[in-house]
Design an enzyme around this catalytic site. Structure first.
Site, short mmCIF file in Angstrom:
data_model
loop_
_atom_site.label_atom_id
_atom_site.label_comp_id
_atom_site.label_asym_id
_atom_site.label_seq_id
_atom_site.Cartn_x
_atom_site.Cartn_y
_atom_site.Cartn_z
N GLU A 1 34.96 45.96 31.36
CA GLU A 1 36.15 45.30 31.90
C GLU A 1 37.13 45.00 30.76
O GLU A 1 38.33 45.21 30.87
CB GLU A 1 35.74 44.00 32.59
CG GLU A 1 36.91 43.22 33.19
CD GLU A 1 36.49 41.90 33.82
OE1 GLU A 1 35.35 41.45 33.54
OE2 GLU A 1 37.27 41.32 34.58
N SER B 1 32.58 33.31 38.33
CA SER B 1 32.81 31.95 37.83
C SER B 1 32.36 30.87 38.80
O SER B 1 32.35 31.06 40.03
CB SER B 1 34.30 31.76 37.54
OG SER B 1 34.72 32.64 36.55
N GLN C 1 34.82 39.80 43.28
CA GLN C 1 33.87 39.43 42.24
C GLN C 1 33.64 37.93 42.29
O GLN C 1 34.56 37.16 42.49
CB GLN C 1 34.34 39.92 40.86
CG GLN C 1 35.68 39.42 40.39
CD GLN C 1 35.60 38.13 39.60
OE1 GLN C 1 34.54 37.54 39.48
NE2 GLN C 1 36.74 37.68 39.10
N ASN D 1 40.84 34.77 25.67
CA ASN D 1 41.04 35.37 24.35
C ASN D 1 40.45 34.51 23.24
O ASN D 1 40.13 35.03 22.16
CB ASN D 1 42.52 35.66 24.13
CG ASN D 1 42.94 36.93 24.87
OD1 ASN D 1 42.19 37.45 25.70
ND2 ASN D 1 44.12 37.43 24.56
N GLU D 2 40.27 33.21 23.48
CA GLU D 2 39.58 32.38 22.49
C GLU D 2 38.13 32.85 22.35
O GLU D 2 37.61 32.99 21.25
CB GLU D 2 39.63 30.89 22.90
CG GLU D 2 40.99 30.25 22.72
CD GLU D 2 42.03 30.74 23.72
OE1 GLU D 2 41.66 31.15 24.84
OE2 GLU D 2 43.22 30.72 23.37
N SER E 1 38.42 36.54 42.63
CA SER E 1 39.56 37.40 42.94
C SER E 1 39.27 38.25 44.18
O SER E 1 38.18 38.77 44.34
CB SER E 1 39.87 38.33 41.77
OG SER E 1 40.22 37.57 40.65
#
Lengths: 314, 364
Positions: B238, B127, B124, B348-349, B159
């Site tokens: 995801e 980013s 993938q 998680n933010e 990744s």
């Protein structure tokens, strides 16, 4: 596999919710000892779990779980779980139970005080794994200072009592799960009210709900409630199975923790106004704390889970 | 409401358990090494031979058309049998669902069976150095050319890219922040790849440079300018169901409880709590599966699950290290991987802000 409530189960909850909105508004918590009970009784609420032979509807615990959640959301005072859930399991033969004409209190094992015993026509006392029933005239009550103004606690003494037949553990497991459902309702209401406050309260020229530090606390409450609820639903399904006590403990511990987190964050986000008697919030804060300790504290249930899961004795 | 499995579901569980009992591989070398990558591909080809690599996909693409409940059963058995993480996971869990939904018939027929067998392994490429969590800020671009597109720019933290055969990601095709993005698949052949070692020292990431890399028209997924929408549907799955099935956490919790058997009560308490939380996630997922099967969209609520499973996973591995003491090495790889959970698929933010704004309705 179908893990979700049916339309009937949700419709029952919606009906109870409407009744409570009208007859148990926050203001009534300050003036009435037992708001909305007559209306709930008229609806058949106290007969939902009673067998049909005794004028009940013969429903299972899972059928009434969303409705019990609503009684938590409304912070409904009075021994709701005792009368609607414990009594059908232990006192089904008592006349007029289904009509809601008899109010029942419970002194659970391991607990010093009986909640709402002042309202009880019949008091069930569980000691050494056996239940006894005491009529009102034979009970002497000494009030104890408690945190929840709508759930007063009493030290109980009694002269005469009648033994009750049948195993009491399954009934206590149901009461534990029902209390957990109420805690989920309390947590949902605390979250909703606090989100509403954070949207309108402004500081530094902006609603406080736009600040990330506030948002993230509320998101954590949402996560805690979201993942406590399915444990409560499972416990209602397995309440008659071999894993009943373990699952009830998982439900009660998780729901108690979600509700106390919701209370903690609600208080923090409301700030000083939340720390007053004037704001209705205080009733829900108190209910989160008082129900967390009812039918076994979170710590007691965590200990049971440790034993059940790791096999390690205390 | 019930938690009862149907006869067919029970039979499927038995079949999966039997097959894995006879075929589950011994521990393979790490997938981010050349040997490990090959060994993982061979294992997944074997899995595909039993039509167990993508059970919820339609039969024509190598699956069984199984329900989400069957898929959850498969996952429980897979992880309980100690089987390894999937080297094809970017493809089967991220690109695959998007291809099924937005791909042309030709794209689906060509790529999905190959993906199911592990013939192609997909990296993938979301980013960029300046666009991690703020994905819409990405600047890599695509320019139309004869027969397809030329890709330019710089992707990172990609990744599996050190060994993968193909990649997929978003590239800018116009100036609009969200509407200017298009979803491309591309062969890795002409991409300049610089492997990046992760905390374990192995090249789990790579940096990708595109200097006019050609990709044919047939490898555009969906319409030009629709990449954001397609990618968001992918990231929602995801965060939600597809990448982190409960089976994995249940298996980890079981191993943890075993470790905690003789531990002091405080640590044993924490282990029991982890087991219950894994069950909470399993039960919650049953509820989610039911809603998806009834045609509901989960959307932003998937972020609740992402926060929950990633923090549970980290807590379980941290506790395992405490319990293991000087034998902590046994769980170290899992611990390092669990540290990535609160970062990937949107930190998680970001997830907490999504929950606050889109689930709870707080102001931006």
């Amino acid at each position: 596999m179908n893990f979700g409530f049916s339309e009937d189960q949700l419709a029952l909850a919606a009906t109870v919710r409407d009744v409570l909105r009208t007859h148990c508004p926050p203001g009534s918590l300050r003036t009435e000892r037992r708001p909305a009970w007559e209306q709930l009784a008229a609806l058949g609420f106290f007969g939902l779990l009673l067998p049909e032979e005794t004028d009940g509807l013969g429903l299972g615990l899972v059928d009434v779980l969303p409705a019990l959640e609503e009684t938590g959301r409304a912070c409904l005072p009075g021994p709701v779980v005792e009368t609607a859930v414990v009594a059908p399991g232990l006192l089904a033969e008592v006349p007029k139970l289904a009509a809601g004409a008899v109010c029942v209190g419970v002194l659970p094992p391991g607990q010093a005080y009986a909640a709402d015993a002042d309202l009880a026509d019949l008091l069930v006392v569980v000691r050494d794994g056996r239940a006894r029933v005491v009529p009102r005239q034979d009970v002497r009550l000494a009030p104890r200072r408690g945190v929840d103004p709508c759930r007063p606690l009493f030290e109980v003494a009694f002269s005469r009592s009648e033994p009750l037949a049948g195993p009491v553990a399954p009934v206590l497991a149901r009461a534990t799960v029902a209390t957990a459902a109420q805690l989920v309702g309390v947590a949902r209401e605390l979250l909703a009210v606090t989100v509403g406050y954070a949207r309108v309260r402004t500081q530094f020229g902006a609603p406080i709900g736009s600040f990330q530090a506030v948002k993230h606390q509320l998101a954590d409450v949402a996560v805690a409630v979201e993942f406590a609820a399915p444990l409560v639903y499972r416990a209602a399904l397995t309440v008659d199975a071999g894993s009943a006590e373990r699952d009830a403990s998982a439900a009660k511990a998780a729901a108690g923790e979600a509700a106390t987190l919701a209370a903690r964050v609600a208080l923090q986000v409301h700030g000083a106004i939340g720390y007053t008697e004037e704001l209705d919030l205080r009733f829900w804060l108190a209910r989160a704390w008082s129900l967390s300790a009812a039918y076994g504290t979170t710590a007691a249930h965590r200990e049971r889970l440790r034993t059940a899961i790791t096999g390690r004795r205390p | 409401m019930d938690l009862d499995y149907s006869t067919a579901e029970l039979a499927f569980r038995a079949e999966v358990r039997d097959w894995l009992g006879g075929h589950a591989p011994p521990p393979l070398p790490p997938m981010d090494t050349a040997d490990g990558f090959a060994a993982h591909r061979a294992w997944e080809a074997e899995l595909a031979g039993a039509r167990l690599s993508v059970v919820s996909w339609p039969e024509e693409y190598g699956g069984r058309g199984a329900s989400l409940i069957d898929w959850l059963i498969f996952e429980e058995e897979y992880w309980a049998a100690g089987c390894p993480a999937r080297v094809t996971q970017n493809g089967i869990f991220l690109l695959g669902p998007s291809l099924l939904r937005h791909g042309t018939p030709e794209q689906r027929e060509h790529w999905l069976p190959r993906m199911a067998r592990g013939d192609d392994v997909w990296a993938q490429a979301w980013s960029e150095p300046e666009a991690g969590s703020d994905l819409a800020a990405l600047t890599s671009r695509a320019e139309p050319c004869e027969g397809g597109w030329r890709l330019y720019g710089h992707k990172t933290w990609s990744s599996r890219a050190a060994f993968a055969t193909h990649g997929f990601g978003l590239f800018r095709t116009s100036g609009a922040r969200h509407r200017g993005l298009t979803y491309f698949m591309f062969p890795m052949t002409d991409v300049a790849v610089r492997p990046i070692a992760q905390l374990d020292g192995l090249p789990g990431f790579a940096e990708l440079r595109f200097d006019g890399v050609f990709t044919p028209e047939s490898m555009v997924l969906g319409e030009v300018g629709q990449g954001w929408r397609i990618a968001m549907a992918t990231t929602s799955s995801e965060r939600g169901l597809t990448l982190r099935s409960p089976g994995r956490f249940l298996a980890t919790a079981d191993r943890l409880v075993e470790l905690a058997g003789d531990a002091d009560p405080v640590l044993a308490d924490r282990a029991a709590r982890c087991r219950v939380e894994a069950e909470a996630y399993q039960l919650h997922t049953f509820g989610t599966a039911r809603r998806i099967m009834a045609g509901e969209e989960i959307g932003s609520a998937a972020s609740l699950g992402k926060i929950f499973w990633s923090e549970l996973d980290l807590r379980m591995h941290a506790l395992a290290l405490e319990l293991l003491g000087d034998r902590a090495e046994d769980w170290l790889d899992g611990f390092l991987f669990s540290l990535a959970g609160p970062i990937y698929a949107g930190t998680n933010e970001i997830q907490r802000s999504i929950v606050a704004e889109r689930v709870l309705g707080l102001p931006r």
